[in-house]
Scaffold this motif. Structure first.
Motif, short mmCIF file in Angstrom:
data_model
loop_
_atom_site.label_atom_id
_atom_site.label_comp_id
_atom_site.label_asym_id
_atom_site.label_seq_id
_atom_site.Cartn_x
_atom_site.Cartn_y
_atom_site.Cartn_z
N ILE A 36 17.77 -16.53 -2.36
CA ILE A 36 17.95 -17.28 -3.61
C ILE A 36 18.03 -16.34 -4.80
O ILE A 36 18.85 -16.50 -5.70
N SER A 40 21.98 -16.24 -6.69
CA SER A 40 22.03 -17.39 -7.58
C SER A 40 21.79 -16.96 -9.02
O SER A 40 20.94 -16.12 -9.30
N LEU A 54 23.39 -21.09 -3.10
CA LEU A 54 23.25 -20.25 -1.91
C LEU A 54 23.95 -20.90 -0.72
O LEU A 54 24.67 -20.23 0.04
#
Length: 409
Positions: A36, A40, A54
């Motif tokens: 993550i 992101s 993701l």
């Protein structure tokens, strides 16, 4: 071991990728996954958007591995793609995917390991080049794109709601435990199966439960499936703890990322979702789909893209699409599939649509199959006189196709 700067090694990174793919649709696990932070750009507080980003990147990598047209279907490239597609897009278990590909269990796991290495190395290169992050797309675009990716390319699944809730019990229990809430799931009644995409139904339930838990805190969420003569229902009933008064307002009830996701997914799958606050101050979501058997639409058209368009139009319905490029292929598939309806082009090589339509209506076995003529030719009267059920001029809109199929199954 990580390198001195605290960055993961390729081996650690590959393990992250495998873990993320294994939990691709479990938001409770994915929201804290180390990838993550790598891929992101959404803010830390917007964990669901980060999960969506993701997931989109991982699925895009898999789709990018699809071999180009003309690649032999027996090639290693096709096997790699099909393993990833079956496991992480269609959501099949390893045993189910191995059976679909007619591979032994040991051979499947060897090939799957190689496929995962390709995904991991691709993502690794992307990250090390500094290209892992992208501009976040609007949430509705993310959801629409992802549900298109998981739409069934084969007949819609016949999913047992009862069995699916049993499979989700552990994940949902862990999700409830993070908030000190009580979760009750009634898995006693074995209900008629739903004709629906399993992944979409699974994520809908996860999103609704996540939203309900955000409302009740340490209270209780009860999930009850039941069936009527015309539909299969799932009821979620969320109540705060007795010592706590309900703390939500109307905006928190109606506006949340989880609820928005669930609403969009239900719409994609042609279901119905109703939300209300009960007189005793609890939150209730009622979700249902009509009980329908899968129905095959055979698209006979030398333009192969039309079948893909119709497949997109019919996403979330009980219809699934098979395609034939000419009359010879059509007869073979009719004999194998016994389709519920046929769409028929007129201008095709070797045998035009009028000839095929006449043969279909002269044959006792195929005469009852409804035929919808789809053509650029403006000849609806001829189509009806030869036995067609209806006529649709090209280009065919989604609403026109749905309207034509509505009375057929």
């Amino acid at each position: 071991m990580s390198d001195p700067e605290g960055l993961p090694t390729l081996e650690e990174f590959a393990n992250w990728v495998r873990q993320a793919l294994d939990n691709l649709y479990d938001v409770a696990i994915l929201r804290t996954h180390p990838l993550i932070t790598v891929f992101s750009e959404a803010t830390e507080g917007d964990s669901l958007r980060r999960c969506q980003q993701l997931r989109r990147i991982l699925l895009d990598i898999i789709q990018a591995l699809r071999p180009p047209p003309g690649t032999p279907v027996q090639s290693p490239d096709w096997r790699t793609f099909r393993i990833l597609e079956l496991r992480y897009i269609e959501g099949l278990s390893p045993d189910e995917a191995a059976e679909r590909l007619t591979l032994s269990r040991s051979q499947f796991f060897r090939d799957q390991a190689k496929a995962l290495e390709i995904v991991a190395s691709t993502l690794w290169d992307l990250w090390r080049l500094g290209e892992g992050k992208g501009t976040p797309a609007p949430l509705d675009e993310l959801i629409a794109a992802e549900t298109r990716r998981v739409r069934p390319q084969t007949p819609p699944d016949e999913v047992s709601v009862t069995l699916l809730l049993g499979e989700l019990q552990d994940v949902l229990g862990r999700l409830a435990a993070t908030q000190g809430a009580e979760l009750e799931i009634d898995t006693a009644p074995l209900l008629p199966p739903l004709c629906i995409d399993r992944i979409i139904l699974r994520q809908t339930i996860l999103s609704l439960v996540s939203h309900s838990l955000s409302l009740v805190g340490s209270g209780c969420v009860a999930i009850t499936p039941f069936a009527t003569s015309s539909a299969v229902h799932i009821r979620l009933y969320a109540c705060p703890a007795e010592s706590d008064a309900p703390s939500w307002d109307q905006q928190s009830i109606e506006e949340s990322t989880n609820l928005y996701i669930a609403t969009q997914l239900v719409a994609q799958a042609r279901g119905t979702l109703q939300i209300r606050v009960t007189p005793d101050g609890c939150w209730e979501a009622m979700l249902w789909w009509p009980r329908q058997e899968p129905a095959c639409l055979l698209v006979v058209d030398d333009n192969v893209e039309l079948a893909e368009l119709f497949r997109l139009y019919l996403q979330g319905t009980h219809w699934y699409v098979c395609a034939a490029a000419n009359g010879t292929e059509a007869w073979r598939l009719i004999d194998q599939l016994r389709p519920s309806a046929i769409t028929l082009d007129v201008l095709m090589p070797y045998e035009d649509g009028w000839e095929l339509l006449m043969r279909l209506k002269e044959n006792d076995a195929t005469r009852p199959i409804p035929v919808i003529v789809c053509s650029v030719l403006d000849q609806p009267d001829l189509a009806l006189s030869l036995g067609a059920t209806t006529y649709l001029p090209k280009p065919v809109s989604q609403s026109a196709l749905l309207e034509a199929l509505a009375p057929l199954g």
